[in-house]
Design a protein around this motif. Sequence first.
Motif, PDB file in Angstrom:
ATOM      1  N   ALA A 141       0.829  -1.204   0.000  1.00 26.23           N
ATOM      2  CA  ALA A 141       0.000   0.000   0.000  1.00 26.23           C
ATOM      3  C   ALA A 141       0.861   1.251   0.000  1.00 26.23           C
ATOM      4  N   TYR A 142       1.979   1.219   0.723  1.00 29.13           N
ATOM      5  CA  TYR A 142       2.876   2.376   0.734  1.00 29.13           C
ATOM      6  C   TYR A 142       3.513   2.593  -0.639  1.00 29.13           C
ATOM      7  N   ARG A 143       3.863   1.499  -1.296  1.00 32.62           N
ATOM      8  CA  ARG A 143       4.459   1.636  -2.637  1.00 32.62           C
ATOM      9  C   ARG A 143       3.442   2.221  -3.614  1.00 32.62           C
ATOM     10  N   ILE A 144       2.188   1.758  -3.522  1.00 32.53           N
ATOM     11  CA  ILE A 144       1.151   2.301  -4.404  1.00 32.53           C
ATOM     12  C   ILE A 144       0.898   3.767  -4.069  1.00 32.53           C
ATOM     13  N   ALA A 145       0.814   4.074  -2.766  1.00 32.96           N
ATOM     14  CA  ALA A 145       0.551   5.450  -2.350  1.00 32.96           C
ATOM     15  C   ALA A 145       1.658   6.392  -2.806  1.00 32.96           C
ATOM     16  N   ALA A 196     -12.032   6.670  -0.270  1.00 33.69           N
ATOM     17  CA  ALA A 196     -13.356   6.041  -0.180  1.00 33.69           C
ATOM     18  C   ALA A 196     -14.137   6.266  -1.467  1.00 33.69           C
ATOM     19  N   ALA A 197     -14.048   7.475  -2.015  1.00 36.35           N
ATOM     20  CA  ALA A 197     -14.747   7.763  -3.269  1.00 36.35           C
ATOM     21  C   ALA A 197     -14.150   6.977  -4.424  1.00 36.35           C
ATOM     22  N   ARG A 198     -12.844   6.801  -4.408  1.00 32.08           N
ATOM     23  CA  ARG A 198     -12.222   5.992  -5.456  1.00 32.08           C
ATOM     24  C   ARG A 198     -12.734   4.557  -5.379  1.00 32.08           C
ATOM     25  N   ALA A 199     -12.893   4.042  -4.152  1.00 33.72           N
ATOM     26  CA  ALA A 199     -13.412   2.688  -3.986  1.00 33.72           C
ATOM     27  C   ALA A 199     -14.843   2.582  -4.502  1.00 33.72           C
ATOM     28  N   GLU A 200     -15.672   3.591  -4.201  1.00 30.34           N
ATOM     29  CA  GLU A 200     -17.058   3.565  -4.674  1.00 30.34           C
ATOM     30  C   GLU A 200     -17.126   3.629  -6.195  1.00 30.34           C
ATOM     31  N   SER A 201     -16.222   4.376  -6.787  1.00 30.80           N
ATOM     32  CA  SER A 201     -16.178   4.432  -8.249  1.00 30.80           C
ATOM     33  C   SER A 201     -15.831   3.060  -8.820  1.00 30.80           C
ATOM     34  N   ALA A 202     -14.905   2.352  -8.148  1.00 29.61           N
ATOM     35  CA  ALA A 202     -14.539   1.014  -8.604  1.00 29.61           C
ATOM     36  C   ALA A 202     -15.720   0.048  -8.469  1.00 29.61           C
ATOM     37  N   VAL A 203     -16.503   0.197  -7.383  1.00 28.99           N
ATOM     38  CA  VAL A 203     -17.683  -0.650  -7.192  1.00 28.99           C
ATOM     39  C   VAL A 203     -18.691  -0.398  -8.303  1.00 28.99           C
ATOM     40  N   GLU A 204     -18.913   0.886  -8.628  1.00 27.63           N
ATOM     41  CA  GLU A 204     -19.852   1.220  -9.695  1.00 27.63           C
ATOM     42  C   GLU A 204     -19.392   0.662 -11.049  1.00 27.63           C
ATOM     43  N   ALA A 205     -18.084   0.501 -11.183  1.00 29.78           N
ATOM     44  CA  ALA A 205     -17.555  -0.031 -12.439  1.00 29.78           C
ATOM     45  C   ALA A 205     -17.563  -1.559 -12.470  1.00 29.78           C
ATOM     46  N   GLY A 206     -18.013  -2.191 -11.372  1.00 37.47           N
ATOM     47  CA  GLY A 206     -18.148  -3.641 -11.385  1.00 37.47           C
ATOM     48  C   GLY A 206     -17.194  -4.400 -10.500  1.00 37.47           C
ATOM     49  N   ASP A 207     -16.307  -3.723  -9.765  1.00 41.40           N
ATOM     50  CA  ASP A 207     -15.372  -4.417  -8.887  1.00 41.40           C
ATOM     51  C   ASP A 207     -16.090  -4.939  -7.647  1.00 41.40           C
ATOM     52  N   ASP A 208     -15.475  -5.901  -6.982  1.00 43.76           N
ATOM     53  CA  ASP A 208     -16.031  -6.457  -5.761  1.00 43.76           C
ATOM     54  C   ASP A 208     -16.063  -5.379  -4.673  1.00 43.76           C
ATOM     55  N   PRO A 209     -17.227  -5.102  -4.055  1.00 47.69           N
ATOM     56  CA  PRO A 209     -17.325  -4.013  -3.073  1.00 47.69           C
ATOM     57  C   PRO A 209     -16.371  -4.166  -1.894  1.00 47.69           C
ATOM     58  N   ALA A 210     -16.314  -5.366  -1.318  1.00 45.78           N
ATOM     59  CA  ALA A 210     -15.462  -5.559  -0.149  1.00 45.78           C
ATOM     60  C   ALA A 210     -13.998  -5.338  -0.494  1.00 45.78           C
ATOM     61  N   GLU A 211     -13.576  -5.856  -1.641  1.00 45.23           N
ATOM     62  CA  GLU A 211     -12.179  -5.714  -2.052  1.00 45.23           C
ATOM     63  C   GLU A 211     -11.840  -4.256  -2.367  1.00 45.23           C
ATOM     64  N   ALA A 212     -12.757  -3.573  -3.050  1.00 43.06           N
ATOM     65  CA  ALA A 212     -12.505  -2.175  -3.416  1.00 43.06           C
ATOM     66  C   ALA A 212     -12.406  -1.295  -2.170  1.00 43.06           C
ATOM     67  N   ARG A 213     -13.296  -1.509  -1.206  1.00 43.45           N
ATOM     68  CA  ARG A 213     -13.260  -0.686   0.002  1.00 43.45           C
ATOM     69  C   ARG A 213     -12.065  -1.010   0.878  1.00 43.45           C
ATOM     70  N   ALA A 214     -11.669  -2.277   0.904  1.00 44.70           N
ATOM     71  CA  ALA A 214     -10.467  -2.641   1.652  1.00 44.70           C
ATOM     72  C   ALA A 214      -9.237  -1.975   1.050  1.00 44.70           C
ATOM     73  N   GLN A 215      -9.186  -1.930  -0.283  1.00 44.22           N
ATOM     74  CA  GLN A 215      -8.082  -1.257  -0.951  1.00 44.22           C
ATOM     75  C   GLN A 215      -8.078   0.239  -0.612  1.00 44.22           C
ATOM     76  N   GLY A 216      -9.260   0.851  -0.548  1.00 39.62           N
ATOM     77  CA  GLY A 216      -9.349   2.258  -0.170  1.00 39.62           C
ATOM     78  C   GLY A 216      -8.816   2.506   1.228  1.00 39.62           C
ATOM     79  N   ARG A 217      -9.157   1.614   2.155  1.00 39.45           N
ATOM     80  CA  ARG A 217      -8.645   1.769   3.525  1.00 39.45           C
ATOM     81  C   ARG A 217      -7.150   1.559   3.584  1.00 39.45           C
ATOM     82  N   ARG A 218      -6.631   0.615   2.798  1.00 45.21           N
ATOM     83  CA  ARG A 218      -5.184   0.382   2.750  1.00 45.21           C
ATOM     84  C   ARG A 218      -4.446   1.653   2.331  1.00 45.21           C
ATOM     85  N   LEU A 219      -4.901   2.240   1.223  1.00 48.14           N
ATOM     86  CA  LEU A 219      -4.230   3.429   0.711  1.00 48.14           C
ATOM     87  C   LEU A 219      -4.420   4.616   1.641  1.00 48.14           C
ATOM     88  N   SER A 220      -5.591   4.721   2.240  1.00 45.41           N
ATOM     89  CA  SER A 220      -5.855   5.818   3.162  1.00 45.41           C
ATOM     90  C   SER A 220      -4.880   5.789   4.330  1.00 45.41           C
TER      91      SER A 220
END
Length: 458
Positions: free
Chosen positions: A223-227, A353-377
């Motif tokens: 997550a730090y490398r991505i951030a 969090a908004a980036r995660a919601e955008s990913a969910v709207e695009a079809g990504d798994d909600p739990a995975e997208a939100r977990a990724q948002g928390r990781r980066l946050s």
Amino acid sequence: MRARWITRWEPEDPGFWEREGRRTARRNLWLSVFAEHIGFAVWSLWSVLVLFMTPEAGFSLTPDDKFLLVSSVSLVGALLRLPYGFAVTRFGGRTWTVASALALLVPVLLAAVLVRRPETPLWALLLCAGVAGLGGGNFASSMVNINQFFPEREKGWALGLNAGGGNLGVAMVQILGLVVLATAGVARPEILPLLFVPALLLSALLARRGMDNLATNRTDYGAYRIAARDRHCWTVSLLYIGTFGSFIGFGFAFGLVLQNEFGKTPVQAAALTFLGPLLGSLSRPLGGRLADRFGGARVTAWTFLALAVGAGCVLIASAVGSFAAYVAVFTVVFVLTGLGNGSTYKMIPAIYAARAESAVEAGDDPAEARAQGRRLSGAVIAISGAVGALGGVAINLAFRQSYQSTGGADAAIGAFLGFYVLCLVVTLVGYVRRPAAERADRAAGTRQPEPATAERRG
């Protein structure tokens, strides 16, 4: 030490939050606030100790030497924030809070010994002051820990309260310094650091008995490398240099500035320096609340506009030689830095969090997208906290250079004004408006929403 670990933590689940989450999160928050408060006080200790180091006490330090001392504390505290952010996810919030509180016994005991010896060389004082920078690392570990306890809708308030309570340590050590100066004079500086020995022991005991480790809050180097490759990480860090860097930098330097600009005695300077950090700390949770209500970017933009105006008013007060106006305007500046600290930190979880919601709207798994948002946050909170603290170093070095070059503080204040204008432009272009770069990202399928959208959802 036997750690107490929580293996299931789902703050976004309303049922879980009502049943047990809120109670547990708030208990950890209040104990974290106390521990961070003491850590900040130790980090700020040398901003008061330098006021004791007068010729009457046998010291021959110049104003340049004193600004160098407080700069070294700021620098070490800033550099430790990132590893401290790693440590709390590696060892757990409870375990690391206990360990980091006990570690602060080293700088307070060293300070108690060295400040009684006017013959101590500058290099030894610099080393001792640098060790006090351990207290600066506590902020990052505490914020990363508390960020994981609360749901997105309450993070602005929780992070603001946690940070604001910690920031109050700056005012607290200055009030204690005033009491020591007023009662014992400059001859007994060792009293001040020794006051923190029982406070640190109590902090460690309370954390051990009442805090928890989250098994879900683990070190995530990926997550730090991505951030680190995400432009939002660095733009928010720039903004945090302007808000928190100003708060801690002015908190460390203000007493020295009053002595040098207006010839105030240590007691006279200490009687005024605590007010700005006190009000700035209290305004930080308000900044988080306002960000929850109106959006972090909007509140941050207004804050930088007001900071620029405030810096201009400081220059005017200096030009007319009004001590009362100088102190009053600087106090307002402290309040504004607190508001900006709260609003800037709220921007981080909102963006991801908004980036995660955008990913969910695009079809990504909600739990995975939100977990990724928390990781980066969490990663960006740690990185921006470290980078932002470097602003305190820059401010003290700017004051030092200003006095060396011009004999006064006006050149440094003018530079700060210019930086606030830069931060205002960055906030307006990058977050308040709809930048073309973000629209291009979405068109390219990266699923990164516009920061303005993040703020509306935050």
